[in-house]
Design a protein around this motif. Structure first.
Motif, short mmCIF file in Angstrom:
data_model
loop_
_atom_site.label_atom_id
_atom_site.label_comp_id
_atom_site.label_asym_id
_atom_site.label_seq_id
_atom_site.Cartn_x
_atom_site.Cartn_y
_atom_site.Cartn_z
N ARG A 72 0.94 -1.30 -0.24
CA ARG A 72 0.05 -0.19 -0.32
C ARG A 72 0.87 1.31 0.15
N LEU A 73 1.20 1.69 -1.32
CA LEU A 73 2.77 2.26 -1.46
C LEU A 73 2.11 4.07 -1.23
N ASP A 74 1.20 4.26 -1.31
CA ASP A 74 0.66 5.80 -1.44
C ASP A 74 0.17 5.83 -0.35
N GLU A 75 -0.37 4.94 0.09
CA GLU A 75 -0.60 4.94 1.69
C GLU A 75 0.67 5.27 2.96
N ALA A 76 1.54 4.71 2.40
CA ALA A 76 2.90 4.39 3.17
C ALA A 76 3.73 5.80 2.58
#
Length: 292
Positions: free
Chosen positions: A75-79
């Motif tokens: 969940r790279l966007d959230e990270a």
């Protein structure tokens, strides 16, 4: 004494203090339970612990752990959002900005990556890794000239940063500057031992120079170091095919397809003497010999 504590608010103060102590205890329990869960790869539970802990206390270290849990769930966007929040809460923290830039790189958001690197360089223009990451962001946007300039600055700042020299050699080869690429490859070969990425780059350079015997020798070293290096089989097989070594080309393409059956959708079935030339030709005609 109880009367005077009651009269002057002593019990209320004690109650408030007890509440703060309880919150601090709960925060620590949640944070470190989450960290334990993260270490044993129970990332969903770790995320829940970190989020609950942050409701009690907005702690940068806990946000960092949360970003790691999100990254492990892809969940790279959230990270990235968590890391950018951290950067806002801790201005001047170049390490956080570099971590955020790395996530942006994973997202292939090179504009965002460059913006984060620019922030980092605003705080520390001589930060070698920030310059290196900026070069990668520029490369992602196709700005090869400025990418080379930034990589050269990186090497000046940290002459032993091998990844900067490796990337510069790759970009120079892509631009057709074989001499410039060769200088970096020579340095890398002298300062590293059996690094597959360096050997692979050296093989590509020799092939670009027309020295295919030397290139094949280097590709052989790559597969000795890492028998699962698909680029080496792909590129070595292309050279063999171009030289008329159809058996050798077949051997490499077979190995490549064993490692990744979906590598080339237009190559199907078992290889046999009948039709081998056309099948291998179809396999290699789509390949970029430079691997770039």
């Amino acid at each position: 004494m109880g009367f005077w504590k009651s009269l002057f608010g002593g019990e209320q103060e004690s109650s408030e203090e007890e509440k703060k102590n309880a919150e601090a205890k709960n925060f620590d329990l949640l944070k470190y339970d989450g960290l334990k869960a993260l270490r044993i790869h129970q990332v969903e539970y770790a995320e829940k612990c970190f989020r609950e802990a942050l409701k009690i206390h907005d702690d940068l270290e806990t946000r960092d752990y949360l970003s790691q849990a999100l990254m492990r769930q892809n969940r790279l966007d959230e990270a990235l959002a968590e890391l950018k929040t951290m950067a806002q809460c801790a201005p001047g923290n170049v390490a956080v900005l570099m971590q955020a830039a790395h996530v942006a790189y994973m997202l292939e958001d090179y504009v965002e990556m460059q913006a984060l690197c620019e922030q980092a360089l605003g705080y520390d223009p001589n930060h070698a890794m920030a310059n290196y990451q900026m070069a990668k962001a520029m490369l992602g946007q196709g700005d090869l000239i400025n990418c080379i300039a930034r990589l050269t600055r990186t090497v000046v700042l940290d002459e032993r940063l091998a990844e900067a020299r490796l990337l510069r050699s790759q970009v120079l080869l892509r631009m057709g500057d074989l001499d410039g690429a060769g200088e970096d490859v020579e340095w890398l070969l002298a300062h590293t031992t059996d690094e597959e990425d360096v050997l692979l780059m050296a093989a590509r350079l020799e092939h670009a120079k027309g020295n295919d015997d030397e290139a094949i020798t280097l590709y052989n070293k790559v597969t000795d170091v890492n028998p699962f290096q698909m680029d080496a089989y792909r590129e070595r097989g292309k050279i063999k095919y171009d030289r008329g070594d159809k058996d050798g080309a077949e051997e490499d393409i077979q190995k490549l397809l064993e490692l990744n059956p979906n590598e080339m959708a237009d190559v199907n079935g078992e290889y046999s003497a009948e039709g081998i030339e056309q099948k291998v030709k179809n396999a290699y005609k789509i390949l970029n010999p430079l691997g770039l």
